[in-house]
Scaffold this motif. Sequence first.
Motif, PDB file in Angstrom:
ATOM      1  N   ALA A  55      42.378  42.313  30.695  1.00  0.00           N
ATOM      2  CA  ALA A  55      42.152  41.469  31.868  1.00  0.00           C
ATOM      3  C   ALA A  55      40.831  41.824  32.542  1.00  0.00           C
ATOM      4  N   VAL A  56      40.153  40.793  33.039  1.00  0.00           N
ATOM      5  CA  VAL A  56      38.999  40.966  33.923  1.00  0.00           C
ATOM      6  C   VAL A  56      39.544  41.019  35.343  1.00  0.00           C
ATOM      7  N   ARG A  57      39.214  42.067  36.074  1.00  0.00           N
ATOM      8  CA  ARG A  57      39.851  42.307  37.364  1.00  0.00           C
ATOM      9  C   ARG A  57      38.834  42.354  38.505  1.00  0.00           C
ATOM     10  N   SER A  58      39.326  42.071  39.688  1.00  0.00           N
ATOM     11  CA  SER A  58      38.467  42.052  40.871  1.00  0.00           C
ATOM     12  C   SER A  58      38.096  43.463  41.306  1.00  0.00           C
ATOM     13  N   PRO A  59      36.808  43.689  41.624  1.00  0.00           N
ATOM     14  CA  PRO A  59      36.415  44.974  42.196  1.00  0.00           C
ATOM     15  C   PRO A  59      36.520  45.006  43.714  1.00  0.00           C
ATOM     16  N   HIS A  60      36.969  43.882  44.301  1.00  0.00           N
ATOM     17  CA  HIS A  60      36.992  43.744  45.758  1.00  0.00           C
ATOM     18  C   HIS A  60      38.422  43.619  46.267  1.00  0.00           C
ATOM     19  N   HIS A  61      38.640  44.046  47.512  1.00  0.00           N
ATOM     20  CA  HIS A  61      39.945  43.872  48.162  1.00  0.00           C
ATOM     21  C   HIS A  61      40.236  42.406  48.465  1.00  0.00           C
ATOM     22  N   HIS A  62      39.203  41.662  48.806  1.00  0.00           N
ATOM     23  CA  HIS A  62      39.394  40.271  49.217  1.00  0.00           C
ATOM     24  C   HIS A  62      38.087  39.533  48.927  1.00  0.00           C
ATOM     25  N   ALA A  63      38.150  38.507  48.119  1.00  0.00           N
ATOM     26  CA  ALA A  63      36.926  37.793  47.770  1.00  0.00           C
ATOM     27  C   ALA A  63      37.271  36.411  47.225  1.00  0.00           C
ATOM     28  N   ARG A  64      36.314  35.502  47.384  1.00  0.00           N
ATOM     29  CA  ARG A  64      36.434  34.160  46.817  1.00  0.00           C
ATOM     30  C   ARG A  64      35.666  34.111  45.502  1.00  0.00           C
ATOM     31  N   ILE A  65      36.239  33.413  44.522  1.00  0.00           N
ATOM     32  CA  ILE A  65      35.606  33.285  43.209  1.00  0.00           C
ATOM     33  C   ILE A  65      34.745  32.024  43.229  1.00  0.00           C
TER      34      ILE A  65
END
Length: 613
Positions: A55-65
């Motif tokens: 899986a490609v995962r978010s490095p941020h706690h909260h973000a818009r793609i």
Amino acid sequence: MSSIEFRRDLFADERDDTLKVIGKPHLRVDIIGHVTGRTRYFDDHLFDGMLHMRAVRSPHHHARIRGIDTSAAERMTGVIRIVRAADVPRNLNTLLSIIGFGRDDEPLISSTKVAYRGEPVLAIIATSESQARAACDAVRVDWEVLPHVLDVEEAIAPGAPSVQEAYPNNTFDYGPYDHQKLRFGDVQAGFRAAKHIVEATYQMSPIEQAPMETCGAIAAPETNDRYVCHTSTQALFFSLGTTAKILDISSARLHFIGGTVGGGFGGKVDSITEPMAVLGAMLTGRPVKFQWDREEEMQVGAPRGAERWVLKDGVAADGRILAREFTGYFDSGAYTRLSSYAVQKGTGHLPGPYTIPNVAANVYMVFTNRTPATAMRGFGVTGVDFAIECHMDRVAEVVGIDPIELRILNAYRDGDMKAHRRVAKNTALIECCQVVAGKADWSLRPEFLQASSLSGGGTPERAVIPETALDTEGKIGERRQGKVSMNGPSPRASRMLPAGTVHPQDARALVQNRDMVLEAGRVGHRTGAPRLAPEATAGSPPGLPPVVPRVAMPPAAAGVAPPAGSRQPPPIPPTPMAPLPPPSSAPYQPDEAFTRGVTRPGASRFLSGIRRR
């Protein structure tokens, strides 16, 4: 005979309740396989041509793609398939929604926004794990970082960023309120009558279960339009139902095999890896393995959620607790998972094993931009138990009483009324305290050594439902709008509920289904007791119709003439059945290992054996 006694009778040859093995060497039933290395885990199943998913995962706690560029990954050697959110048939779920509790709030693969660090936004299937990892590193995501919140009280304050769309107020909805309420008596009156007020806050951190075997699953097509899934789940049918729902297929097309779990402790109740693996098998037509590595297990593996408890006690001069007020916060992380159930369990445990005439509690399930929480040993009760018992020691210090004697003084006794309007029974805290004190050479005064859970309870002052102060503070949305000035129980009662009042939902309900009533004469299991005749209805539970035994077959089939005027189908003559072959005790093994073309009905054509150590 009680249901417990009846069950003991049924399983007397399977379970020894004498507890004679305590303190003595005793072999676990599965220990031989563990110590010889022959115990089979999900990863021991081998499939020809198995693919690997990462899986490609978010490095941020909260973000818009804002965008995802997979062009470089698509050109890399070994990449078979890019799995996007659009490939998930029903890309929104919450675990308890399959039993009708809560709203779907968590995507399997996020497409527009992430709410915690590590949330998956894409998956890549490749011929080897190293190729899948390299392809994931080549994916470029355009992020718009958003404000995040990590503290439960900050998350429910006005102006806090909304963690997710399904619950914009950052609290789970319990009826019309943003929290779970409990009211019994009048805590403010109890505080006014108290000699001492003892208040403190207790904080528990998130705890990772850290199993030796990380979460994972292997899925493969079977030969009958089904998919087999070997999984490490602790909740096989939850995982089956969740996978069927997310992938929008009949559960009859899923063949889930659990087996030995390499450590779980509650952390393998969530169903995340199974839908991903099965989805990969559906998209590629080949076996797919999806397993977290240790870093993922620690980062995205759901931990025991953090809890914060604020306790306030009103205590008489002799140590009797007259009032107890709770404000609890369960940090659910970004999505619901099982935390809404944990709040109900925690509230159901209040005020601990103690008889307290005035109790009030507000318990919140709060969404933050942390990893979603899940179950862990004693789920929903361990944290509040820790807070309660720490607070009891604090009360003992303030009042100047022995801490064990304080517990014996306030302990439930049989016949006491609980704050949930249920009568206490089978209580034993007093005896436990006495045994602990004896083993620790802890001196207790004679009156506490002679106390018993079987006496002193159920008196008029201890067995009543008191007049109860009710309030309507904390309705959904009011807190976020700044209309609520505090998080604890309101000091202003909107109305008083007369003493002895039991809400219709709180009334002790009779058994709704007669088949749930354990009666040896009707069940006849192992005891060989015959079923009761229709006229033997003396044992029927009060308030239920007489117990009538089931009819084994239609009257016509049994050779009994139907009543005159009734319309009955003609009897169907029995069809002779060929005898079944004797069951094989040996597990299935392919004729030749690592060879395609297994033809056993229903088996995956990719099955190639199991690992043998």
